[in-house]
Design a protein around this motif. Sequence first.
Motif, PDB file in Angstrom:
ATOM      1  N   ILE A 650       0.871  -1.177   0.000  1.00 24.17           N
ATOM      2  CA  ILE A 650       0.000   0.000   0.000  1.00 24.17           C
ATOM      3  C   ILE A 650       0.905   1.223   0.000  1.00 24.17           C
ATOM      4  O   ILE A 650       1.739   1.378   0.896  1.00 24.17           O
ATOM      5  CB  ILE A 650      -0.883   0.021   1.259  1.00 24.17           C
ATOM      6  N   THR A 651       0.771   2.110  -0.978  1.00 24.99           N
ATOM      7  CA  THR A 651       1.554   3.341  -0.922  1.00 24.99           C
ATOM      8  C   THR A 651       0.799   4.372  -0.089  1.00 24.99           C
ATOM      9  O   THR A 651      -0.430   4.479  -0.168  1.00 24.99           O
ATOM     10  CB  THR A 651       1.850   3.916  -2.320  1.00 24.99           C
ATOM     11  N   VAL A 652       1.546   5.125   0.705  1.00 23.70           N
ATOM     12  CA  VAL A 652       0.940   6.083   1.629  1.00 23.70           C
ATOM     13  C   VAL A 652       1.694   7.409   1.558  1.00 23.70           C
ATOM     14  O   VAL A 652       2.805   7.494   1.034  1.00 23.70           O
ATOM     15  CB  VAL A 652       0.968   5.562   3.086  1.00 23.70           C
ATOM     16  N   ARG A 653       1.070   8.454   2.094  1.00 21.88           N
ATOM     17  CA  ARG A 653       1.731   9.748   2.246  1.00 21.88           C
ATOM     18  C   ARG A 653       2.134   9.928   3.692  1.00 21.88           C
ATOM     19  O   ARG A 653       1.526   9.359   4.596  1.00 21.88           O
ATOM     20  CB  ARG A 653       0.778  10.893   1.847  1.00 21.88           C
ATOM     21  N   SER A 654       3.155  10.737   3.906  1.00 13.56           N
ATOM     22  CA  SER A 654       3.593  11.014   5.266  1.00 13.56           C
ATOM     23  C   SER A 654       2.880  12.246   5.803  1.00 13.56           C
ATOM     24  O   SER A 654       2.212  12.976   5.075  1.00 13.56           O
ATOM     25  CB  SER A 654       5.109  11.241   5.307  1.00 13.56           C
ATOM     26  N   ASN A 655       3.064  12.471   7.088  1.00 13.34           N
ATOM     27  CA  ASN A 655       2.543  13.670   7.735  1.00 13.34           C
ATOM     28  C   ASN A 655       3.249  14.926   7.236  1.00 13.34           C
ATOM     29  O   ASN A 655       2.778  16.036   7.467  1.00 13.34           O
ATOM     30  CB  ASN A 655       2.723  13.515   9.248  1.00 13.34           C
ATOM     31  N   ASP A 656       4.346  14.763   6.512  1.00 21.35           N
ATOM     32  CA  ASP A 656       5.171  15.891   6.077  1.00 21.35           C
ATOM     33  C   ASP A 656       5.185  16.011   4.554  1.00 21.35           C
ATOM     34  O   ASP A 656       6.206  16.331   3.959  1.00 21.35           O
ATOM     35  CB  ASP A 656       6.599  15.703   6.593  1.00 21.35           C
ATOM     36  N   GLN A 657       4.039  15.743   3.926  1.00 24.51           N
ATOM     37  CA  GLN A 657       3.974  15.897   2.471  1.00 24.51           C
ATOM     38  C   GLN A 657       2.535  16.148   2.043  1.00 24.51           C
ATOM     39  O   GLN A 657       1.589  15.915   2.779  1.00 24.51           O
ATOM     40  CB  GLN A 657       4.518  14.667   1.740  1.00 24.51           C
TER      41      GLN A 657
END
Length: 770
Positions: A650-657
């Motif tokens: 699963i690809t995810v985004r970070s809290n910093d993007q």
Amino acid sequence: MDEKPKIEPFKGPAGGWGSVRSVESILTREGRLISGNALLLKQNKPDGYACVSCAWAKPAEPHPFEYCENGAKATAWELTTKRVTPEFFAQHRIAELRTWTDHQLEEAGRLTHPMRWDRASDTYVPVSWEEAFREIGQELKGFEPDEVVFYCSGRASLETSYMWALFARLYGTNNLPDSSNMCHESTSVALPESIGDPVGTVLLDDFDTTDCIFFFGQNVGTNSPRMLHPLQEAAKRGVPIITFNPLRERGLERFTNPQAPTEMLTGSETRISSQYHQVRAGGDVAAIMGMAKALIEADDRARTDGKAPVLDHAFIAEHTNGFEDFAQAARRYSWADLEREAGLPREALEAAAAEYARANAVIAVYGMGLTQHRTGVENVQMVANLLLLRGNIGKPGAGICPVRGHSNVQGQRTVGISEKPELVPLDRLKEQYNFEPPRKKGLNTVEACESIIKGDVKAFLGLGGNFVRAVPETQAMEHAWSRLRLTVQIATKLNRNHLVHGEISYVLPCLGRIEIDEQETGPQALSIEDSTTCIHGSKGFANPASPDLLSEPRIVAELAKATLGQTADVPWDEWVAHYARIRDAIEQTYPEDFRDFNARMWQPGGFARPIGARERKWKTKTGKANFIVPKSLEETLGIADAEHDVLTLITVRSNDQFNTTVYGYHDRFRGIKGTRRVILINRNDMVRLGLEEGEMVSLRTAVDDGILREVTEMRVTPYNIPEGCCASYYPECNPLIPLWHHAERSKVPAAKSIPIRIARGGTQIPEAAE
């Protein structure tokens, strides 16, 4: 930045002091601590500017600080005092800049001058606006219309998007792929068949009256944090919030409101999810079918026993089609099959169904955790099926709520950014502008990539975005990109797509939304559409980053004139002089959606486009809302069998993007700092595969199509995720996604279910010995 990574569990809530410190840190880093804080007071206000980050709804009565952590980061990123000048480009060859990370490229600052790639020096060199427009226009005259792609990111305003779409069609093509093709096109395909409209039915006010909320595959804490305010208020009223998501995301667990002094001083937290079910990646159809089975069989028993029904039979009879076929399908599935595919026990699905049955008004929220699957369209239709069982569409406090990503990604489709000619009022455009619009279907994002790789596309014009980093099949796309004759990027900051260029390449810097846009008739305003179909005005307050910047509408107009010539039928110059005239033209093309556009655009809370399903008017082929039976419970991952060593990534985004923009290397909620090269994996899978925490491995796509797709130097990191699943960051893992691995019918890349194997030392890691 990939140095001395520190990984440890984060114990705090979403929001709270961590959010405050993060905002102040980036404002300081970008040189905007004082001025940035002042401008943030105008963000998402009825008389201010619309956030350049996410598309969540803007309330009629905003909070004093109507912005979230990521929205503040986006503002600081745009208002940075750092500049990328002609001198910068003179000092850095393109070959060198290609070695920079995404974060380093955008962190360099705002673009200040129009630039053209110089082959001899391998640098971008300054060029006048007049020369840039003249050469681009001359090049475009030499192509067949369908050899050119007009891409649009989700950042452009309604006005700019309308002009961009008109430019493409006057040129002769419907090649208008956009960022919707990469996220919610599954919604746009699924919902018209289910309820007759391609968008959600929920308005912000519905959160005030709902008595149950379901969440599917949407990480509110990172992707739309302002949504935590209505969720917190609902939770405090005792509203059950039931979440289905493979990863436990902090924003869906607990929240401390940074705008509530008492909460900040006392450290008090609000529980968000009352039930949290970690569904297996690709198991959403089975999970929702399990709830439907529980409801239908409970209704069967109630009718047999003479008790009150569980389902809304009056609604089903009057407003729906296909219920009996769907009910029979739900009854036929065994609990063993449903549990296996969902990765959840029967008791969990029955508990969620019981909570649903007790509620009178239910909202179902979902994001790309549903749409970015091979079964993306069916996932969305299953959410609609669930709501239809108890009449939860078309009444207050209820409805379906797809959460869109970029700030105007939904709005640009509304005003004509679409490769599908049947979705655009071409006859009206023909009459309005005295030309014959192209009727041939254009290229969506996946098809554009295929055509670029094959060499059928010769030119790419990008209105914002970072296309080569956002799309699948990264290696093949970057290799093919250099064969393009012309690439033009309209942008505010430097990114990877400017460095992977065609034979002739231009970077055209534009004003940001937060900047004052001064034209012939004075400062101009723009407009956007939020996730709930509400239209808002937006005006800039900051001084432009450079006197040499042009507005997006001006750039589009000049490109169109240089390519098509000036005609009386399209008043490009009049539009640029006063954007209200563009809005008049939009209203003329779309009179139902944009009635009294200029008069209403500053209405607090925005004005809502008319959506038939909100009034139980179903614009479907049957004239009713449709229950649609999925073809299967299973999601085909492109491999013959689920082999023991294959995991679903699963690809995810970070809290910093936000999307492809990386603000920093601190994913606070997941406890990861200093790196993005991690693979998050269940400890049991680590044991089974013989992996050690901190070990560096490679990820390889587990398909046999003759292409090696690999991402190297990934740190093994144990995480709370279902067995058989793993997660890592986007866009770093886009090279693993085959171009053909997409949702059926919508062609949204299946970035939430990529079959992979893990390898060490150039070899596959064997299964651990028993």
